[in-house]
Design an enzyme around this catalytic site. Sequence first.
Site: not given
Lengths: 509, 509
Positions: A271, A300
């Site tokens: 994260e 990502e």
Amino acid sequence: MAVSEQNVKETYDKLCEKLKDLSSLQGISGLLGWDEMVMMPSGAAASRGAQKAALAGVVYDKETDPELGQLLDTLRKEQKGLDEWASANIRDAHKSYVKATAIPKDLAQRIARHETDSYQAWVEARKASDFSKFAPYLQKWVDLSKEKAAFIDSTKPAYDVLLDNYEKGMTSARLDEIFVQVREGLVPLIAAIKSKIGTIDDAWVKGTYETEKQAELCKQVALDLGFNLENGRLDVSVHPFTGGTHPTDVRMTTRFKQDDLLDGLTAAVHETGHALYEQGRNLNYDGLPVNSSLSMGIHESQSLLWERMVALSLPFAKYLKPKLAAHFPEKFGGEVTAEELYKAENVVRDVSLIRVEADEVTYAMHIVLRYELERGLMDGSVKVEDLPRLWNEKMEKYLCCVPPNDAQGVLQDVHWSMGLFGYFPTYSLGAMYATQIYLRSKDAIPGLEEQIAEGEFKHLKAWLNENIHKVGSLHTSGDELMKAVTGSVLDPEVFLGYIRSKYTALYSL
Amino acid sequence: MAVSEQNVKETYDKLCEKLKDLSSLQGISGLLGWDEMVMMPSGAAASRGAQKAALAGVVYDKETDPELGQLLDTLRKEQKGLDEWASANIRDAHKSYVKATAIPKDLAQRIARHETDSYQAWVEARKASDFSKFAPYLQKWVDLSKEKAAFIDSTKPAYDVLLDNYEKGMTSARLDEIFVQVREGLVPLIAAIKSKIGTIDDAWVKGTYETEKQAELCKQVALDLGFNLENGRLDVSVHPFTGGTHPTDVRMTTRFKQDDLLDGLTAAVHETGHALYEQGRNLNYDGLPVNSSLSMGIHESQSLLWERMVALSLPFAKYLKPKLAAHFPEKFGGEVTAEELYKAENVVRDVSLIRVEADEVTYAMHIVLRYELERGLMDGSVKVEDLPRLWNEKMEKYLCCVPPNDAQGVLQDVHWSMGLFGYFPTYSLGAMYATQIYLRSKDAIPGLEEQIAEGEFKHLKAWLNENIHKVGSLHTSGDELMKAVTGSVLDPEVFLGYIRSKYTALYSL
């Protein structure tokens, strides 16, 4: 009549004003979402639903505002005096406008209605581990998605149109190329590793870890990596995610399990990677499309670069080990070495049924499988009713294991229940982008691995800020960005080479 | 052509749809505000400003939507088949529509610009304790406010038009009546109490109280009073306030000082009173004007009823004392009695310069003073430049003390710097409504004081839910609500009688 530069400038400024207004409203929508997951009292679900619907209505009206369309038409004809950033804004704003206006209200409403029904059906079907209960809802998603894709661009395969929503500029033809290469590289490697399962000891990491201490450690790591609390928050939620309202207000969450130290830690680093991408955006283009993330795959790539390339490396284990010893002396205070930690972090399991639990070697094959199936659903070569059988066959072929039931097989992911076709590939594209970007950064930053071992991440962060984060959506695809940053479009062989060399060493293949 | 009941119903439904949509957007605005005070990272101020402006623009467009005006016009002519709640919705929605559409854009923009300038000037002037630095900004507020009031209703005194924004249905003629009575009742009482200052011992309460324990205690008290965490949150912020997004999502905050136990406690009870009003709204009329709070004064009556009538009473001291003993045994574990606690909580200070620090006896005179001055500013009988002198003269006359400087005098409150004229009276109206409502509830609920002493607040809460909270904005004024609930319009003598009898006993007058 000739259009003066001055006219173009004025029209462009008007466009930017509208786009920034829209961006502010989307930021508010981000706050509603974050608040719902992290802060909202349980009894407020219904009123929050009404608030989200009201805001979505406002956003829709602004996205489809005919004045916006006129400004875009004018600017697409004449861009005298505008730079490449402005052109990219016009390009992307136009694309969004076409998408927003293409879908008839009736279809949008049918899609919105099906979202709730289908999600419920999937929850029930998964509980009962019975795919047949979900099959008709999935079929309807296939039909609705094809209908939607045809409205947006009937000249392209439906799957390509959907894919573009998540991975700008990507096509199924290009994905075929990429994923065949990945499959052919990974399947034999996975089989080879499976024959050596159990040769790395990670049993010693198991234990009970106080969640408060895990949270403290992970906060320290996130801050070391460069997460900025002046422009963000760190909270706890059921599922870790990164949201927020703006690059100056990025909110990441983590969650910790008493019996799984490494899971919470890698999730926190993951994260943080997303959050650094968000915080690193170029505020000169604040509120404009060119300043948004390029694609899900590139997003990502930023989380996976930090999670896999950095945090699962031996140098990082050297940085981490003393921190773990300080927080959990009974486990890490003794003779544990960074090498042992590194090995334990990178264990490959014998059985890899569940995507979200997969390691970096097997993960990509979960995606290849899903890609092949959802592409087939869209072009008609795969029938909904055959999915469970095809799923299990591919699992055996690619990952040497067969799910014992639908819940642990074809029903495990939420995506299809929400009509998200074309989303899965971005996970693996992200992993491959990450490898290629990281290797380039290693060339560009002398002594990077030594820096990582010493907990100095600022040069890597600055390099990513400069080369990826600030560039936003200037490029038209992940390939184009890769070319600009690494000199080559996405090359799966880079990823395969990294995996091969790392795991050949780890498992003495 | 005759309008059928069916037509009326359909038009009314359309109106409600628009009003609910607006209410959802206002709820979102509530979230932005709460988040800014409690959660937002500091670096996000600018982007939050843009988000608030974007949402305000959307809300303004919806508030002034000509279609809304047409629906209201139709319904104001014919309401066949609609009930009193529907009529009240139409009445209040029309009033808001008239106000929203009355002010020309140019004036709205001048007001918005002056808000920032004036606030900054006030901050600077207060820092320098120099009223002259703020005077021109205040003069501009007077001019802008008169201009605005004339656009809304040029047939009424400007002050009355402004007052109506905070205290629906109130007029300066009625306030004159009320405040003269209050002044004549309180001034001699205050003088009498001042001669007995020091006869109550509260020195023993002073000390250091761990803020975590204060927070724990106050949370317990808030929950005992009936605050529902399913439909709300309790957080800490710099200034205590009650906000949120909806009656099912009410967010109150508290703050605690190590050296002032009673301050944090009364603030927590105060906010709980506001929060119970919000949580108690009638969801049958969810999202409609009739379901909003009646006025600022009535809102304040709910906070002050719990703070003053309940929490500063002897029965409450009986409930509180063992709780204090459990949390702070070193101070309250010994021989302290509920009577001693009650007395200490109700001490009147010798010098009462600052409104927000005033006790319930002197508080009202701070308001009378401000009312007389701001009313004079609006009708021209008071000049801006004379304010510091007039302020100090009235302070001496009403409260037997003179501020040593402007910062502790005429510059102490933020309200005028934000152009809020007509706001101050609601604080004291709230106190008076609270007394009258509480005394009525005591008649209606047998054994109420015994219940309070035992920590049983549910009957009082239920009574307030039924008689005040659920009634929302059905009535046209605080007086009308008072009449319905207590049998009489607001009667200052009820408040004066309560104060007289309580403080005559406390100070043996």
